[in-house]
Design an enzyme around this catalytic site. Structure first.
Site, PDB file in Angstrom:
ATOM      1  N   ASP A  12       5.366  15.593  -4.602  1.00 43.45           N
ATOM      2  CA  ASP A  12       5.005  16.026  -5.949  1.00 43.45           C
ATOM      3  C   ASP A  12       5.017  14.820  -6.875  1.00 43.45           C
ATOM      4  O   ASP A  12       6.015  14.094  -6.960  1.00 43.45           O
ATOM      5  CB  ASP A  12       6.003  17.079  -6.435  1.00 43.45           C
ATOM      6  CG  ASP A  12       5.513  17.825  -7.664  1.00 43.45           C
ATOM      7  OD1 ASP A  12       4.404  17.525  -8.141  1.00 43.45           O
ATOM      8  OD2 ASP A  12       6.247  18.703  -8.143  1.00 43.45           O
ATOM      9  N   ASP A 106      -1.383  17.823  -8.318  1.00 40.01           N
ATOM     10  CA  ASP A 106      -0.310  16.831  -8.174  1.00 40.01           C
ATOM     11  C   ASP A 106       0.726  17.210  -7.109  1.00 40.01           C
ATOM     12  O   ASP A 106       1.831  16.668  -7.098  1.00 40.01           O
ATOM     13  CB  ASP A 106       0.398  16.630  -9.526  1.00 40.01           C
ATOM     14  CG  ASP A 106       0.988  17.918 -10.085  1.00 40.01           C
ATOM     15  OD1 ASP A 106       0.785  18.993  -9.480  1.00 40.01           O
ATOM     16  OD2 ASP A 106       1.659  17.854 -11.135  1.00 40.01           O
ATOM     17  N   GLU A 107       0.370  18.103  -6.209  1.00 37.62           N
ATOM     18  CA  GLU A 107       1.363  18.624  -5.262  1.00 37.62           C
ATOM     19  C   GLU A 107       0.742  18.782  -3.875  1.00 37.62           C
ATOM     20  O   GLU A 107      -0.363  19.297  -3.728  1.00 37.62           O
ATOM     21  CB  GLU A 107       1.874  19.973  -5.771  1.00 37.62           C
ATOM     22  CG  GLU A 107       3.068  20.516  -5.046  1.00 37.62           C
ATOM     23  CD  GLU A 107       3.612  21.767  -5.715  1.00 37.62           C
ATOM     24  OE1 GLU A 107       4.638  22.271  -5.245  1.00 37.62           O
ATOM     25  OE2 GLU A 107       3.002  22.257  -6.700  1.00 37.62           O
TER      26      GLU A 107
END
Length: 406
Positions: A12, A106-107
């Site tokens: 993350d 973003d993960e």
């Protein structure tokens, strides 16, 4: 494969939007940053750790955030910049991981099962994290464990900008002292329900009979109990950038009526945008297709910053149609496809809007969920009398939303 034999990494990017802005302007490093709508009626899309010390969090009204931290630097945000850096990280992970799943901008999850024989999963993950930071300049954290749930929670405990491994057999011990709020799928409402039952720590859940949780929360209660005990057999689903949703309209009578064509395209784009928001996804590519009466077919597409907002997608669809429709002959079919989908909040594209617009989308979608997809439509799309109510994200491959004759 049993989850006990797996090696699952969750990565993350730390305060992703803020980190991107700091790459552009190093003067922002170490300062409280708020990203979102810049007016008092705006909302916070993201904030730095320095701002969080003042009790600020995402989705908070900007006015309240400024009251809590008057010295905070407020930035409108640029979704195009964030899309660019998200794609950079994706390319690095795509090259390095045998199986990866991109769950938002973003993960990421990665399945490194079996790689211990060659590299050592912790060493490999750590080197990958260092490579991402070196090549993009972005801070990133990861958790490594036998399953997705424990790895995601471990990432949260490792932050900011760090890493953590939870070894096989220690999952329950790792989870037990943490708040039940840490469990994925435990939102604010569920957390309040659990608190009312006297359940605040994961250990309390672990010690409860699963039947008691089922009685209190139904099917979700059993799922929460299972995650609290560190059990999660869900697989890492290979990410495919070509994943898309689309809709087409074939006419009973070929037409050259521009008003009719643009009205139907507007209605189609509006419905597809709603389908994205309902599934909590955003797209990064829009395509428009035309088939003429002589069966000649043409299409055009454009990459865009991640979004699921009508006011982003509809104007682009009409712009692409205008560029594409040059023959001025009868049209047999028109179609739209939204692709490069990832999970994400459609507010990623609302940095320059106030909270009223976000509330408007929420209200519109609530009405459609309750009364049907066509219960609320733009006046400019009324010419399209039928829009399929089929949800492409439930039970069917998300490649074709509808192909109806009108």
């Amino acid at each position: 494969m049993n989850s006990d034999n797996r090696a699952i990494v969750h990565m993350d990017l730390d305060t992703f939007f803020v980190s991107c802005e700091r790459l552009i302007d190093s003067r922002l490093v170490g300062k409280p940053i708020l990203i979102g709508g810049t007016s008092d009626r705006g909302v916070v899309a993201s904030c730095s750790y320095e701002a969080r010390l003042f009790g600020i969090h995402s989705a908070m009204p900007m006015k309240m955030a400024k009251e809590r931290c008057p010295d905070a630097i407020i930035i409108k945000g640029n979704s195009g910049t964030y899309t660019k850096y998200s794609n950079m990280v994706t390319e690095i992970i795509k090259e390095a991981a045998p199986v990866y799943e991109k769950t938002s901008v973003d993960e990421f999850y990665m399945d490194l099962t079996g790689m211990d024989k060659f590299f050592g999963c912790l060493k490999y993950s750590s080197e990958l994290r260092q490579r991402i930071m070196r090549e993009t300049g972005l801070p990133i954290s990861f958790g490594l464990s036998p399953n997705k749930t424990v790895s995601k929670i471990a990432t949260g405990e490792a932050k900011p900008n760090n890493q953590m491994q939870v070894s096989r057999g220690t999952e329950r011990v790792f989870l037990s002292p943490l708040s039940v709020r840490k469990i994925p799928m435990v939102g604010l409402k569920t957390y309040q329900t659990l608190c009312n039952l006297g359940i605040r720590k994961i250990q309390t859940l672990q010690d409860m009979p699963v039947e008691m949780m089922e009685s209190a929360l139904g099917k979700n209660g059993k799922m929460i109990w299972t995650k609290a005990n560190g059990i999660d057999n869900s697989p890492v689903v290979q990410y495919n950038e070509r994943k898309s949703i689309s809709t087409e309209r074939t006419f009973d009578r070929d037409t050259i009526d521009i008003y009719k064509l643009t009205a139907i395209l507007t209605a189609m784009a509006e419905n597809l945008s709603f389908q994205l928001r309902r599934a909590e996804k955003v797209c990064a590519c829009v395509s428009v297709k035309i088939r003429y009466s002589d069966f000649q077919t043409q299409s055009i597409q454009k990459r865009i910053p991640y979004t699921a907002a009508d006011h982003d997608i509809i104007p682009l669809v009409l712009e692409l149609f205008k560029k594409l429709y040059t023959r001025r002959v009868l049209v047999r079919l028109i179609g739209i496809r939204l692709s490069h989908l990832v999970n994400g909040n459609h507010q990623i594209s609302l940095f320059d809007e106030n909270s009223k617009l976000a509330d408007l989308y929420s209200a519109m979608d609530t009405i459609r969920d309750r009364y049907g997809d066509r219960s609320l439509v733009r006046a400019s799309g009324l010419e399209a009398r039928t829009i399929g109510r089929y949800n492409p994200f439930k039970g069917e491959p998300p490649m074709l939303l509808a192909n109806r004759r009108v």
